[in-house]
Design a protein around this motif. Sequence first.
Motif, PDB file in Angstrom:
ATOM      1  N   ALA A 165     162.726  39.249  31.400  1.00  0.00           N
ATOM      2  CA  ALA A 165     162.453  37.907  31.908  1.00  0.00           C
ATOM      3  C   ALA A 165     162.046  37.943  33.377  1.00  0.00           C
ATOM      4  CB  ALA A 165     163.683  37.015  31.720  1.00  0.00           C
ATOM      5  N   LEU A 166     162.741  38.760  34.179  1.00  0.00           N
ATOM      6  CA  LEU A 166     162.391  38.873  35.596  1.00  0.00           C
ATOM      7  C   LEU A 166     160.979  39.429  35.765  1.00  0.00           C
ATOM      8  CD1 LEU A 166     165.766  40.234  37.045  1.00  0.00           C
ATOM      9  CD2 LEU A 166     164.856  37.915  37.230  1.00  0.00           C
ATOM     10  N   ALA A 167     160.639  40.420  34.936  1.00  0.00           N
ATOM     11  CA  ALA A 167     159.280  40.979  35.003  1.00  0.00           C
ATOM     12  C   ALA A 167     158.243  39.942  34.595  1.00  0.00           C
ATOM     13  CB  ALA A 167     159.182  42.205  34.106  1.00  0.00           C
ATOM     14  N   ALA A 168     158.551  39.158  33.556  1.00  0.00           N
ATOM     15  CA  ALA A 168     157.615  38.118  33.118  1.00  0.00           C
ATOM     16  C   ALA A 168     157.430  37.058  34.193  1.00  0.00           C
ATOM     17  CB  ALA A 168     158.122  37.478  31.826  1.00  0.00           C
ATOM     18  N   ILE A 169     158.512  36.721  34.909  1.00  0.00           N
ATOM     19  CA  ILE A 169     158.424  35.738  35.990  1.00  0.00           C
ATOM     20  C   ILE A 169     157.441  36.211  37.056  1.00  0.00           C
ATOM     21  CG2 ILE A 169     159.692  34.693  37.908  1.00  0.00           C
ATOM     22  CD1 ILE A 169     162.166  34.715  36.009  1.00  0.00           C
TER      23      ILE A 169
END
Length: 464
Positions: A165-169
């Motif tokens: 999720a952090l990478a997608a953000i």
Amino acid sequence: MRPSPAPVEQSSPASLDPMPKDIHNVYIYEMFNTASWSVVLGSPMLLYFQHLNASATILAIAACLSPMLNILQIPAAQFVERVGYRRFVLSGWTSRSIVVIGMALVAFLPDSVSPAARMVVMLCLSFIYNALRGIAVCGILPWFTHIVSESRRGEFLAKDQLAGALAAIVCLFISGTLLGLHNAWYSFGIVFAMSAACAFASLVFLRRIPDVPVEKISRNPAPMPWGEMLFYPPFFKYVRYNVIINTALGASSVFWVRYFRTSLQVSESNVLYVACFSTIVLAMGLVLVGPLIDRAGNKPALTVSGLLFVCHFTGWACVAARIIPFNDLVLSIQLFTSGLGGALWNLANIRIVMGIVPAMGRPHFLALYSVASNLTVGLVPLAWGPVMDYLGHWRLAWGWWQWNSYSVFYCTLTLTIGAGLFMLRSVAEPMTMTWDVFMTELLVRTPSRAVSRLIGRLRGPVVG
């Protein structure tokens, strides 16, 4: 197949086994991997086709390739146990990473090249990419199920999905900024080139994930009884529920981009910012729910997730019907319901399947589950695409309510989630909290622990 044990209510944590050595490589791999596929399988790819003036049917075809080609897991599952998990997955992931380079080259083609030609070439490359992915992905869940004990799977999945999720953000924010600042023919090319770089970076850490020796993988030399496996009672009841929920989620994940662009008139960069903020809420939900899921069980989390999605789709139905206006407050509420509902769904959905399937034939069970889920996610947009095109200019006033393609669409999704919640009642789970204990943990104890940890860190170290 033995019948599943009766549910046992509990509120105390199970004993914890140690995490495998070097498990942190999974999280780093997941960050780079997500940064790559969130472009070629997510909103940026749909925006690229929308940029080429693709119809709803073309968008549905582009979106369905990934879930539909997951059916290749069924024939591929028989080779995973012979080759070994890491070697099998690494081969497939390397091949698909090379295809992303071709996607970037197509995205760099100037506007003078026919949009139809660019769509055809990109669809062909997407087909190859998703075919390779469909073959290789059948080794992921069995691999991680084998190396992570059941008592730590909730924690592992929370950290793994939080890393993604952090990478997608970050990826969505950068993509939105690039499309906003450089609204030129090469903007999408830069975004896809970034995806290719992240794909190859993920391979470095994939090699470092602890492997499972081939001789330690449980194998059944007899032919796979696919019918008996599918109708194994605990497994079949959950697959039935999963298919219903994915009927709604599969459609919404495709057409929300078109809804924002054509109906709400949101720019391409702002669409990616919306996806970014939704993922931020999802990441916060994973932080909140991650420590709880191993003790709470899965059914309470799935129930709350379903209720949040009912509120979410009802909200968009009211916006589409012109009952409530589209503004920042409404968008914030919608981002909250989708993000937290998605966090609960992602954790509990995977965790319950990892616990239901038996060790013998695990890759085949998980491949069967994944194929059933992904076929649903792939077929539903194909059914909705022509309907959305046909109803594109249809309007019908019903008092204060305005019927149109999107109000019909989101009302149908709301009813579908409601049917899924009804089916969830028949799903058995060996271990679960009572409803009141779960809600107390979710809304009172878990946030208070997070606040206490935050205050402790702000105070700094104690001296004296």
